[in-house]
Scaffold this motif. Structure first.
Motif, PDB file in Angstrom:
ATOM      1  N   ASN A 146       0.862  -1.176   0.000  1.00 39.71           N
ATOM      2  CA  ASN A 146       0.000   0.000   0.000  1.00 39.71           C
ATOM      3  C   ASN A 146       0.901   1.230   0.000  1.00 39.71           C
ATOM      4  N   LEU A 147       0.317   2.410   0.075  1.00 41.85           N
ATOM      5  CA  LEU A 147       1.114   3.629   0.001  1.00 41.85           C
ATOM      6  C   LEU A 147       2.056   3.762   1.196  1.00 41.85           C
ATOM      7  N   ARG A 148       1.645   3.294   2.355  1.00 35.59           N
ATOM      8  CA  ARG A 148       2.539   3.341   3.521  1.00 35.59           C
ATOM      9  C   ARG A 148       3.776   2.480   3.271  1.00 35.59           C
ATOM     10  N   THR A 149       3.577   1.324   2.655  1.00 37.56           N
ATOM     11  CA  THR A 149       4.707   0.447   2.330  1.00 37.56           C
ATOM     12  C   THR A 149       5.665   1.148   1.371  1.00 37.56           C
ATOM     13  N   VAL A 150       5.112   1.717   0.319  1.00 33.64           N
ATOM     14  CA  VAL A 150       5.936   2.405  -0.681  1.00 33.64           C
ATOM     15  C   VAL A 150       6.691   3.565  -0.034  1.00 33.64           C
ATOM     16  N   ASN A 151       6.009   4.357   0.796  1.00 35.33           N
ATOM     17  CA  ASN A 151       6.668   5.491   1.439  1.00 35.33           C
ATOM     18  C   ASN A 151       7.764   5.040   2.394  1.00 35.33           C
ATOM     19  N   THR A 152       7.546   3.925   3.082  1.00 38.36           N
ATOM     20  CA  THR A 152       8.569   3.379   3.968  1.00 38.36           C
ATOM     21  C   THR A 152       9.798   2.967   3.158  1.00 38.36           C
ATOM     22  N   MET A 153       9.569   2.300   2.046  1.00 42.80           N
ATOM     23  CA  MET A 153      10.673   1.895   1.176  1.00 42.80           C
ATOM     24  C   MET A 153      11.370   3.118   0.574  1.00 42.80           C
ATOM     25  N   LEU A 154      10.595   4.131   0.188  1.00 43.94           N
ATOM     26  CA  LEU A 154      11.189   5.353  -0.351  1.00 43.94           C
ATOM     27  C   LEU A 154      12.131   5.988   0.667  1.00 43.94           C
ATOM     28  N   ARG A 155      11.691   6.030   1.915  1.00 45.05           N
ATOM     29  CA  ARG A 155      12.518   6.592   2.978  1.00 45.05           C
ATOM     30  C   ARG A 155      13.839   5.820   3.079  1.00 45.05           C
ATOM     31  N   GLY A 156      13.763   4.501   2.993  1.00 44.14           N
ATOM     32  CA  GLY A 156      14.975   3.688   3.031  1.00 44.14           C
ATOM     33  C   GLY A 156      15.895   3.976   1.858  1.00 44.14           C
ATOM     34  N   CYS A 157      15.317   4.116   0.673  1.00 46.60           N
ATOM     35  CA  CYS A 157      16.131   4.421  -0.503  1.00 46.60           C
ATOM     36  C   CYS A 157      16.831   5.766  -0.334  1.00 46.60           C
ATOM     37  N   LEU A 158      16.140   6.726   0.245  1.00 44.40           N
ATOM     38  CA  LEU A 158      16.760   8.027   0.488  1.00 44.40           C
ATOM     39  C   LEU A 158      17.875   7.914   1.517  1.00 44.40           C
ATOM     40  N   TYR A 159      17.664   7.117   2.560  1.00 43.21           N
ATOM     41  CA  TYR A 159      18.695   6.935   3.588  1.00 43.21           C
ATOM     42  C   TYR A 159      20.000   6.416   3.001  1.00 43.21           C
ATOM     43  N   VAL A 160      19.875   5.472   2.051  1.00 49.23           N
ATOM     44  CA  VAL A 160      21.077   4.824   1.513  1.00 49.23           C
ATOM     45  C   VAL A 160      21.491   5.380   0.148  1.00 49.23           C
ATOM     46  N   GLY A 161      20.784   6.389  -0.348  1.00 50.32           N
ATOM     47  CA  GLY A 161      21.148   7.006  -1.623  1.00 50.32           C
ATOM     48  C   GLY A 161      20.866   6.145  -2.833  1.00 50.32           C
ATOM     49  N   ASP A 162      19.766   5.422  -2.820  1.00 49.15           N
ATOM     50  CA  ASP A 162      19.405   4.513  -3.910  1.00 49.15           C
ATOM     51  C   ASP A 162      18.379   5.166  -4.837  1.00 49.15           C
ATOM     52  N   GLY A 163      18.879   5.986  -5.771  1.00 53.26           N
ATOM     53  CA  GLY A 163      17.993   6.668  -6.720  1.00 53.26           C
ATOM     54  C   GLY A 163      17.245   5.697  -7.623  1.00 53.26           C
ATOM     55  N   ALA A 164      17.916   4.625  -8.021  1.00 52.90           N
ATOM     56  CA  ALA A 164      17.259   3.626  -8.877  1.00 52.90           C
ATOM     57  C   ALA A 164      16.106   2.967  -8.113  1.00 52.90           C
ATOM     58  N   GLY A 165      16.299   2.771  -6.808  1.00 50.68           N
ATOM     59  CA  GLY A 165      15.233   2.196  -5.990  1.00 50.68           C
ATOM     60  C   GLY A 165      14.034   3.123  -5.914  1.00 50.68           C
ATOM     61  N   VAL A 166      14.294   4.428  -5.833  1.00 49.89           N
ATOM     62  CA  VAL A 166      13.202   5.408  -5.819  1.00 49.89           C
ATOM     63  C   VAL A 166      12.416   5.295  -7.114  1.00 49.89           C
ATOM     64  N   ASP A 167      13.124   5.254  -8.242  1.00 52.03           N
ATOM     65  CA  ASP A 167      12.474   5.096  -9.547  1.00 52.03           C
ATOM     66  C   ASP A 167      11.594   3.855  -9.568  1.00 52.03           C
ATOM     67  N   ARG A 168      12.187   2.775  -9.154  1.00 56.87           N
ATOM     68  CA  ARG A 168      11.482   1.479  -9.164  1.00 56.87           C
ATOM     69  C   ARG A 168      10.210   1.538  -8.319  1.00 56.87           C
ATOM     70  N   LEU A 169      10.311   2.174  -7.140  1.00 57.09           N
ATOM     71  CA  LEU A 169       9.146   2.274  -6.261  1.00 57.09           C
ATOM     72  C   LEU A 169       8.061   3.162  -6.856  1.00 57.09           C
ATOM     73  N   LEU A 170       8.462   4.278  -7.455  1.00 54.96           N
ATOM     74  CA  LEU A 170       7.470   5.161  -8.072  1.00 54.96           C
ATOM     75  C   LEU A 170       6.758   4.467  -9.224  1.00 54.96           C
ATOM     76  N   GLU A 171       7.518   3.702 -10.007  1.00 57.51           N
ATOM     77  CA  GLU A 171       6.911   2.948 -11.103  1.00 57.51           C
ATOM     78  C   GLU A 171       5.963   1.870 -10.566  1.00 57.51           C
TER      79      GLU A 171
END
Length: 148
Positions: free
Chosen positions: A71-96
């Motif tokens: 759900n959106l909470r899951t995606v936002n939690t993962m987005l936060r993790g990607c930001l913590y570790v600098g994973d821009g590709a992960g952000v892309d993947r999550l948004l898609e």
């Protein structure tokens, strides 16, 4: 099970992750369905411990479980993790993935997308293979901000 998992996550201890995996395994072994809330709780613990490989593993498990889709909470939690570790590709993947699941972005989603785009720009010109990811992240950020 969910309350117990949340207690371990709140310990904010990397070693609690092993206990969470055991509890999740016990749930699955005893036939208790693992809900999106339970998966998201475990993902939150992995993100807080900066264990993104494990967080991604649980996220992928959710995607393959029709009864526990992210759900959106899951995606936002993962987005936060990607930001913590600098994973821009992960952000892309999550948004898609969020778009594919039909999840409407909220303020936290838009903020993460904008921060990811800013981080990519601050880092300078990305390598050629990452250039398309960077531009997609920037485009997603602009689109999400415009939708607000």
């Amino acid at each position: 099970y969910g309350i117990l998992l949340n207690a371990y996550v709140r310990l904010a201890d990397y070693s609690a992750g092993e206990r969470c995996r055991q509890i999740l395994s016990e749930m699955q072994g005893s036939g208790v369905p693992v809900s999106a809330v339970v998966y998201t709780t475990v993902i939150k613990g992995r993100v807080n411990a900066l264990d993104m490989p494990s967080a991604w593993s649980h996220f992928e498990a959710m995607l393959s479980d029709p009864a526990a889709q992210p759900n959106l909470r899951t995606v936002n939690t993962m987005l936060r993790g990607c930001l913590y570790v600098g994973d821009g590709a992960g952000v892309d993947r999550l948004l898609e993935t969020a778009a594919r699941l039909g999840l409407e972005p909220d303020r936290a989603t838009r903020d993460a997308a904008v921060r990811a785009a800013a981080a990519v720009r601050a880092a300078g010109a990305p390598p050629s293979g990452a250039r398309s990811r960077a531009s997609r992240a920037a485009s997603a950020a602009v689109s999400l901000a415009a939708a607000a």
